[in-house]
Design a protein around this motif. Structure first.
Motif, short mmCIF file in Angstrom:
data_model
loop_
_atom_site.label_atom_id
_atom_site.label_comp_id
_atom_site.label_asym_id
_atom_site.label_seq_id
_atom_site.Cartn_x
_atom_site.Cartn_y
_atom_site.Cartn_z
N VAL A 1 2.94 -1.16 4.19
CA VAL A 1 2.67 0.26 3.95
C VAL A 1 3.95 0.99 3.57
O VAL A 1 4.96 0.90 4.28
CB VAL A 1 2.03 0.93 5.19
N VAL A 2 3.90 1.71 2.45
CA VAL A 2 5.02 2.55 2.01
C VAL A 2 4.53 3.99 2.06
O VAL A 2 3.65 4.39 1.31
CB VAL A 2 5.48 2.19 0.59
N LEU A 3 5.09 4.79 2.97
CA LEU A 3 4.64 6.17 3.20
C LEU A 3 5.67 7.16 2.67
O LEU A 3 6.85 7.09 3.01
CB LEU A 3 4.42 6.39 4.69
N LYS A 4 5.21 8.09 1.84
CA LYS A 4 6.04 9.18 1.36
C LYS A 4 5.53 10.50 1.96
O LYS A 4 4.35 10.81 1.83
CB LYS A 4 6.00 9.28 -0.17
N VAL A 5 6.42 11.24 2.62
CA VAL A 5 6.04 12.54 3.19
C VAL A 5 6.45 13.63 2.22
O VAL A 5 7.63 13.76 1.87
CB VAL A 5 6.72 12.75 4.57
N MET A 6 5.49 14.41 1.77
CA MET A 6 5.75 15.45 0.77
C MET A 6 4.67 16.51 0.85
O MET A 6 3.69 16.34 1.61
CB MET A 6 5.79 14.84 -0.63
N ASN A 7 4.80 17.60 0.11
CA ASN A 7 3.77 18.63 0.16
C ASN A 7 2.56 18.22 -0.68
O ASN A 7 2.62 17.29 -1.48
CB ASN A 7 4.32 20.01 -0.24
N LEU B 1 0.85 -1.19 0.00
CA LEU B 1 0.00 0.00 0.00
C LEU B 1 0.89 1.24 0.00
O LEU B 1 1.61 1.50 0.97
CB LEU B 1 -0.91 0.00 1.23
N GLN B 2 0.88 1.98 -1.10
CA GLN B 2 1.75 3.14 -1.25
C GLN B 2 0.92 4.41 -1.18
O GLN B 2 0.00 4.60 -1.97
CB GLN B 2 2.50 3.07 -2.58
N LEU B 3 1.23 5.29 -0.24
CA LEU B 3 0.48 6.52 -0.07
C LEU B 3 1.40 7.68 0.24
O LEU B 3 2.54 7.49 0.67
CB LEU B 3 -0.55 6.38 1.06
N GLY B 4 0.89 8.89 0.01
CA GLY B 4 1.62 10.10 0.35
C GLY B 4 0.90 10.83 1.47
O GLY B 4 -0.31 10.73 1.62
N ALA B 5 1.65 11.57 2.28
CA ALA B 5 1.04 12.35 3.36
C ALA B 5 1.78 13.67 3.51
O ALA B 5 3.01 13.73 3.35
CB ALA B 5 1.09 11.58 4.67
#
Length: 301
Positions: free
Chosen positions: A124-130, A95-99
């Motif tokens: 879970v693969v979490l990417k922190v970005m704007n 599960l790949q999501l951005g936050a």
């Protein structure tokens, strides 16, 4: 041949995008596969549903009649998956999501542990970005969905509230106000404030809450504006001023006895966190389950 949801979803996406190529990209399909499914749907109904021109695909009269039913079927499928997600335990996959920053750095980390215990086979693969980067990566099919701190207006995006957050007064533990659990706003305004930069979601929520109390932003004695929550926390710890932040972002400092969270009497600084995903995408059941899990959580419990 029987009518199926997959064909209705493809038809709705083509009608919405106005081209087979754009629909194919959004659906992660080849253009010939999309064309074949539309042809099968037209054969099933015995009528043309789309008019093919050099510029744009337009629905026929029959196609226009079908669009709202296709839209309802997509909505029903999403609602079905949301309901059944509460009963599904053996999900697996990536599960790949951005936050955005506050959610990705301060909210999700403490929730991923309990989620992982409940659904150990979902990676879970979490990417922190704007927020702008999240939208772009969703449109490029690099993320399934994103979590953001402010509403996003985009014609190709679905926006749904997931959690509610609230800003509260944050002071160092040796501050004159630190012995209070709740305090009137009039007793706060005389102290120097360290704030996030103008344009940040946190700053906007604070100023909106103050405006409802007829307090202008200029009335705040701002001694410093900083570009990150971490920098604001460090400045407050150093005694440079007090601030307004989400309690989720200061849990560690409160536990260490460095900062104190105080309620402001008769004032509300609430905001919602939202999920966003492409209109043309059906979220995988793992994503639906994750969002359902988030909706059940209390941020400041």
């Amino acid at each position: 041949m029987a009518l199926n949801f997959h064909q209705l979803h493809i038809f709705h996406t083509v009608a919405e995008k106005g081209s087979f190529s754009a629909a194919a990209q959004a659906l992660h399909m080849t253009q010939p596969a999309v064309t074949m499914q539309i042809q099968s749907l037209e054969e099933y109904f015995g009528t043309k549903l789309l008019l093919r021109s050099t510029k744009r695909i337009e629905p026929t009269e029959a196609g226009k009649m079908l669009i709202p039913y296709a839209k309802m079927s997509i909505k029903l499928m999403r609602e079905t998956e949301e309901t059944m997600a509460n009963y599904t335990q053996m999900l697996e996959g990536r599960l790949q999501l951005g936050a955005s920053l506050t959610i990705g750095e301060y909210v999700l980390p403490r929730l991923l542990g309990p989620f992982g215990q409940q659904y150990p086979h979902i990676h879970v693969v979490l990417k922190v970005m704007n927020t702008a980067e999240i939208v772009e990566q969703i449109l490029q099919n690099q993320l399934s969905f994103g979590l953001v701190e402010a509403p996003v207006e985009h014609p190709d995006m679905v926006l749904e509230p997931v959690m509610e957050d609230e800003l509260k007064l944050i002071v160092p533990t040796d501050h004159p106000l630190a012995n209070k659990e709740i305090i009137g706003l009039e007793h706060v305004m005389g102290y120097p404030f360290v704030l996030r930069e103008r344009g940040s979601g946190t700053r906007q929520v604070m100023e909106d809450g103050l405006s409802k109390l007829s307090v202008r932003p200029e009335a705040i004695r701002t001694v410093m504006e900083l570009g990150s929550t971490g920098a604001v926390k460090s400045a407050v710890e150093a005694g440079l001023g007090i601030t307004m932040l989400s309690p989720s972002s200061v849990k560690h400092e409160v536990a260490l006895g460095l900062l104190k969270v105080i309620d402001i009497k008769d004032a509300s600084f609430k905001r919602k966190f939202y999920s966003i995903h492409s209109k043309s995408a059906i979220l995988p059941l793992s994503a639906v389950t994750f969002l359902s899990f988030l909706r059940s959580q209390k941020l400041h419990a």
